[in-house]
Structures are given as C-alpha cells and as structure tokens.
Design a protein around this motif. Sequence first.
Motif, PDB file in Angstrom:
ATOM      1  N   PRO A 275      98.588  30.959 -33.813  1.00  0.00           N
ATOM      2  CA  PRO A 275      98.862  31.969 -32.772  1.00  0.00           C
ATOM      3  C   PRO A 275      98.967  33.369 -33.382  1.00  0.00           C
ATOM      4  CG  PRO A 275     100.800  30.611 -33.196  1.00  0.00           C
ATOM      5  CD  PRO A 275      99.680  29.983 -33.937  1.00  0.00           C
TER       6      PRO A 275
ATOM      7  N   LEU B 255     101.055  36.303 -32.962  1.00  0.00           N
ATOM      8  CA  LEU B 255     102.146  37.269 -32.972  1.00  0.00           C
ATOM      9  C   LEU B 255     102.303  37.968 -34.316  1.00  0.00           C
ATOM     10  CD1 LEU B 255     104.507  38.700 -31.669  1.00  0.00           C
ATOM     11  CD2 LEU B 255     105.953  36.734 -32.234  1.00  0.00           C
TER      12      LEU B 255
ATOM     13  N   GLY C 286     109.629  30.954 -27.101  1.00  0.00           N
ATOM     14  CA  GLY C 286     108.233  31.284 -26.848  1.00  0.00           C
ATOM     15  C   GLY C 286     107.662  32.185 -27.924  1.00  0.00           C
ATOM     16  N   LEU C 287     108.441  33.170 -28.373  1.00  0.00           N
ATOM     17  CA  LEU C 287     107.993  34.060 -29.440  1.00  0.00           C
ATOM     18  C   LEU C 287     107.836  33.308 -30.762  1.00  0.00           C
ATOM     19  CD1 LEU C 287     110.188  37.216 -28.700  1.00  0.00           C
ATOM     20  CD2 LEU C 287     107.736  36.938 -28.267  1.00  0.00           C
TER      21      LEU C 287
ATOM     22  N   ASP D  40     104.711  31.473 -30.687  1.00  0.00           N
ATOM     23  CA  ASP D  40     103.600  32.412 -30.826  1.00  0.00           C
ATOM     24  C   ASP D  40     103.428  32.876 -32.261  1.00  0.00           C
ATOM     25  OD1 ASP D  40     101.938  33.049 -28.584  1.00  0.00           O
ATOM     26  OD2 ASP D  40     103.713  33.792 -27.554  1.00  0.00           O
ATOM     27  N   SER D  41     104.390  32.579 -33.107  1.00  0.00           N
ATOM     28  CA  SER D  41     104.262  32.882 -34.525  1.00  0.00           C
ATOM     29  C   SER D  41     103.590  31.730 -35.259  1.00  0.00           C
ATOM     30  CB  SER D  41     105.638  33.153 -35.143  1.00  0.00           C
ATOM     31  OG  SER D  41     106.297  34.205 -34.475  1.00  0.00           O
TER      32      SER D  41
ATOM     33  N   TYR E 294     102.965  27.253 -34.400  1.00  0.00           N
ATOM     34  CA  TYR E 294     103.246  26.162 -33.470  1.00  0.00           C
ATOM     35  C   TYR E 294     104.401  25.240 -33.869  1.00  0.00           C
ATOM     36  CZ  TYR E 294      98.777  27.404 -31.297  1.00  0.00           C
ATOM     37  OH  TYR E 294      97.756  28.069 -30.686  1.00  0.00           O
TER      38      TYR E 294
ATOM     39  N   PHE F 277     105.005  32.760 -24.129  1.00  0.00           N
ATOM     40  CA  PHE F 277     103.990  32.241 -25.053  1.00  0.00           C
ATOM     41  C   PHE F 277     102.590  32.690 -24.642  1.00  0.00           C
ATOM     42  CE2 PHE F 277     100.883  28.926 -26.122  1.00  0.00           C
ATOM     43  CZ  PHE F 277     101.019  28.892 -27.496  1.00  0.00           C
ATOM     44  N   LEU F 278     102.304  32.626 -23.359  1.00  0.00           N
ATOM     45  CA  LEU F 278     100.981  33.019 -22.865  1.00  0.00           C
ATOM     46  C   LEU F 278     100.782  34.532 -22.935  1.00  0.00           C
ATOM     47  CD1 LEU F 278     100.698  30.669 -19.754  1.00  0.00           C
ATOM     48  CD2 LEU F 278      99.571  30.392 -21.964  1.00  0.00           C
TER      49      LEU F 278
ATOM     50  N   VAL G 288     102.028  36.730 -24.963  1.00  0.00           N
ATOM     51  CA  VAL G 288     101.944  37.279 -26.314  1.00  0.00           C
ATOM     52  C   VAL G 288     100.738  36.725 -27.075  1.00  0.00           C
ATOM     53  CG1 VAL G 288     103.272  37.667 -28.444  1.00  0.00           C
ATOM     54  CG2 VAL G 288     104.449  37.519 -26.281  1.00  0.00           C
ATOM     55  N   ASP G 289      99.900  35.980 -26.395  1.00  0.00           N
ATOM     56  CA  ASP G 289      98.709  35.403 -27.033  1.00  0.00           C
ATOM     57  C   ASP G 289      97.451  35.864 -26.311  1.00  0.00           C
ATOM     58  OD1 ASP G 289      96.889  33.954 -28.435  1.00  0.00           O
ATOM     59  OD2 ASP G 289      97.845  32.011 -28.158  1.00  0.00           O
TER      60      ASP G 289
ATOM     61  N   TRP H  36      93.817  34.488 -23.201  1.00  0.00           N
ATOM     62  CA  TRP H  36      93.927  34.969 -21.829  1.00  0.00           C
ATOM     63  C   TRP H  36      92.696  34.647 -20.992  1.00  0.00           C
ATOM     64  CZ3 TRP H  36      96.359  40.534 -22.498  1.00  0.00           C
ATOM     65  CH2 TRP H  36      97.697  40.380 -22.893  1.00  0.00           C
TER      66      TRP H  36
END
Length: 581
Positions: free
Chosen positions: A90, A92, A200-201, A204-205, A207, A253-254, A256-257, A261
Amino acid sequence: MIKQLTERQEESTIQSGTTSRFRLTRPAIIDICVVLVLLIVALIPRIQLANQLDMVTDEIVYIWGGKVYFSLLTHLQFTSPAWHYNYEHPPLVKLLIGFTLACNSHLGHPLTELQVERVPSIVMGVLLIGAIYWLGRRPFGRTVATLAALCLAVSPWLAYFSALAYLDMTMTTLATIAFLLLWYAVQRPWMYLLVGVFLGLAADSKYPAVFLVPGMVLYALYYTFFIRPRLGDASKPPWKWWIGAMLLSLLVFLLVDPAIWTNPPVKLFESFFYEWNHSTMGHLTFMAGASYEHMPSWTIFYMLGAKLSVFLTLPALGFIVYAVVKLIRYHRTPSAVAPIEAANLAFLSIWLVSAIAMYSLLNIVVGTHYYLPVAPPIALSGAFGLAVLLRYRRRLPWAQKSSQAVAADGTPLDEQKISRVRPYTPLNARAGITIALMVLILTIPHLIGLVTIRDAEGYTSELFPNENASLQVAYPGYRDAVLWLADHTKGSARVGLVAISLTTLGSGPQDERSWYYYNQDLPKQLSLSTVTPSDHTYKSDYLVWPMHLQQRGFTIPEPWRSHIVHTITGGNTIYCYILSR
C-alpha cells in the motif's frame, strides 16, 4: 499488585484557587517533561544512523514509489498505469516520502535526498516512543510506561529500522497507537472511531498491520462481557460504535490508497494475489544456521530472542504467567482481584499473546523487521513483569484512608472507575532505588549495543554472539567497504560489488533507482561495477561480498576465498567481506 504498580491521576476537574490549579497542572508538566526527554533520547540515535547508513536495497523501491506516487497524486492522474509500480504494498509511506521530498525541494534542499527520504521513518520511530508513554501511562502507570518507552528508544533493532526508508516502522507506530487507544475506547465508545482510523492508516502502510485485529476484537469482547458487569454497567454492547469503527477503518484504507480508486475490488485482489503467490512460492532466508524458503512457525521466538535483550524478554514471559494466575483468580473468586486489575492484565496479555500468535503465521520472513509490531507489547510486558518481580510499589496515602468508601469486593470505589488516573506522588527511597535498578536492567544492554555496534544492525541479544550463524545479515555495507578501500589502496582500482543479480544495485549514477545514484560522492579513483555470485570469472581487483549472500549459499569462490583483506563489521557481526585478486 496492579493497584500499586499503576499510578493514576484523578480526572481533571475545574477547581478554584491557586493551589488547586498548581496541583492540577503538576502531573501534566511532569508528563510533558518525560515525553520530551524520551523523544530526544529516541531521536538522537535515529538521526545519527540515518546519516551514516548506506542505501539498503529495498529502500530504492519505496523511494522511487514515493517519487512516482506523489507526482501522480499532485497531478490527479489516478488512472495512470504508473500506480502499478510496487502495487503489492500500500502507498501511505511512499506518499509520505514523496511529500518530504517536495518539502525539501521547496525549502531549497537543506537535506540530502537520502536523508529527507528517511524522515518519515525517523518521525514515526520517535512518535512510537512518545505514544507508548503517553497512551500507556494510564493503563500501566507512568513508571512502567516510561521504562518500556526508554527500553525501545535505545533498542538497536528499532533504531536501525527507524533510520531506513522502510514501510514497517510507520505500520508499527500506527498499529500500536490503534491498540493502545482500544483501552480508552472500551470506556468511551466514541473512541472506537479513532481506533478504526489508525488501524486503517496502519494497513495503508503495510498489510500485516491487520494481524492485530483479532486481539483487538478479543479484548473488546472480554471487557464488554466480563469487566463491565463487575463495574455495575448493565448497558448493551456498543454495537453501533463497533460497526462504525469497522466501516470507518475500511473507508480510511480506501481513501488513502489512490492506486486502487479506479477499481478497488480488482486492484485489491491483484495486490493480495501477489502477496499470496509470494507466500506460496517462498523466499530464501537464512536463520539458525540454515536457509529456508518457508520459515518455520517458531521463527518469531527465535528472532525476537535474538534482537531483544533477555533482560526484557524473560520478564515479559514472567508477566504472562502472572497475568494468567491473576485472571484465573478473578474468574474463580470475584473478590480476589479488582475489575480494574483484571482489565489491565487482560489488555496487555491479550495484546502480547495475540500479536505473537498472529505474526507467527507469516511463512515468509525476509528480515526481522516483519516482527516489529510485537516489540511494544513485549516492552510493556517486560517492564510490568520486572516491576512485579522486584515488588515495586508506590505508597499512596489517599488510597489508604480508612474512611474511604469501598465496594463489595473491598476495592475503593474511585478505583473501580478505570478511566481515572492517580495523582503524582513524590518517590520514597525504596521506590527510587527500585526504579533506578529497573532502568539499568532494561536499558543498559540495549544502550551498550547501540553505542558499541557500528550501524546497529549487527546487534544480537545475550543469547547469541553475532548474526553470522543465527540471522540473515540485513545490512550489505557496500559504502563502508568502498570507503575502506579508498583509504587503504593507492591509485586506481576496479571494485566489484557482488549482488544477487545485475539489476539489484541499478545501472549507474544516472539511474535514480540505483545504489550508484545515492553514492556519487565516493572517491573517483575506484571504478565500481555490479557483479553476481554466478559469474565464473571476475575482472575486478577487489570484490565486496555481503555476508547475506554467503549465508544463503552463495559462497566465495576458491581463488578469492584465501584473499580476504578486510571485513566490515558491526560488533561481532560481519556485514561484508573485502576480497583481493
């Protein structure tokens, strides 16, 4: 015991008078001072390591991802195929790297490119130390929280990975904050939303942050059904806050990714499939004198035992025994253990055991950084266990008043409210000596390793003499070797940097994704090139052979093996060999 270990400050209330205001602000001043000291102690070694460490292979991947992702984000190019670069991880941390690069450029480049690219990990590594104290002082007390934070602040293991542009330190910090906030959320359900945001953050770093979710769910259920009834709270479980936290975590999560999108289900499936495929195929890693494609389940115990001092891990093991005994007594004899004590013991023990259990499921562990999220609960458990072992306790006169109202189980009513924190009280002589002894036990072994072992990565606990025969050496030490050759050779020379493939270090100084790009300041009398272990002959005058290749079966060829002119080491750990023709 926990009532004596935990130092709680009464919830702030508005009182009149100068004396009252002074009493209310004194604990806050102490907390702020402690946090500042901890942040400084953590910051110094991380900055020093970030300035001296050579570029590590995986850093190149994440740094280039940061450059690509941030450019795409600022130009709103969400459909660009460039988002597929390193899509298995991900974005972030990579976006943070891109952001710091943009800030550095805007300010006129006060830092070198590599220094600024490591800033996010440094910041997150320092923030982790502050969060452990600030959020841990209520459930575990100021002393335990300070000891745990200080122990990790000087840990060579955490300092090393906090100084690299890796994903793991950001994930560890955000996931730790999420878990610590859970202790507050069970009492104030709206804070479940904060837990969801940080979780979530963290995901995003990287999994594997989600591996902490089972423990979080288990504690929330345990508190709801086994602690709240004992506190006289008959309200229904906070279902709406639980559901809200889950939805908010997914939404964060969505959001910041940006890479997913355009088509979240398909993009996520592709990313997860890559990880699954990688897990199935395996990855060659050295550990305990052998190489593995898939790591055994006991790997986590071996690696944690190697990278954390036994003066921390053994008390943590003792804490688990202590917590189990106390919780059994709590359920068998309600009056034997106060609900507040059971809640805090359950929180920390569930965090520790569930984290170890979940991260032990990883069958690919390329390095010890995979287990960084387990370090905070180990540190807190170790500090707590040592305090119990040394019978550390604080005399609190307000808790000993005979006139104080008590509950049916003999616990003061004020202590039944978990959210309250005891006020600061001066140390007596015995408590001061005990605290000093605990500081020495928990910090000196790590501090000695941090100060004496070059580049920190070569640190191992008292159980192992070095990493050479126990763990895969993560630091290749190319730059250190080239600088040594420049100081000890006369005239020009050809130096071959041995890597697993010709593309590992990149093509040259013009390639921003290469090791050479970040090392253009090396002495020019040395002609550097990349060679591989499979080459039958070498035209180089010198070879730099990383230890991790030797460990994984890429042995030094016989003509060169007897010409080892120097080794780059950290303590007793060999980072690489310098070989001459």
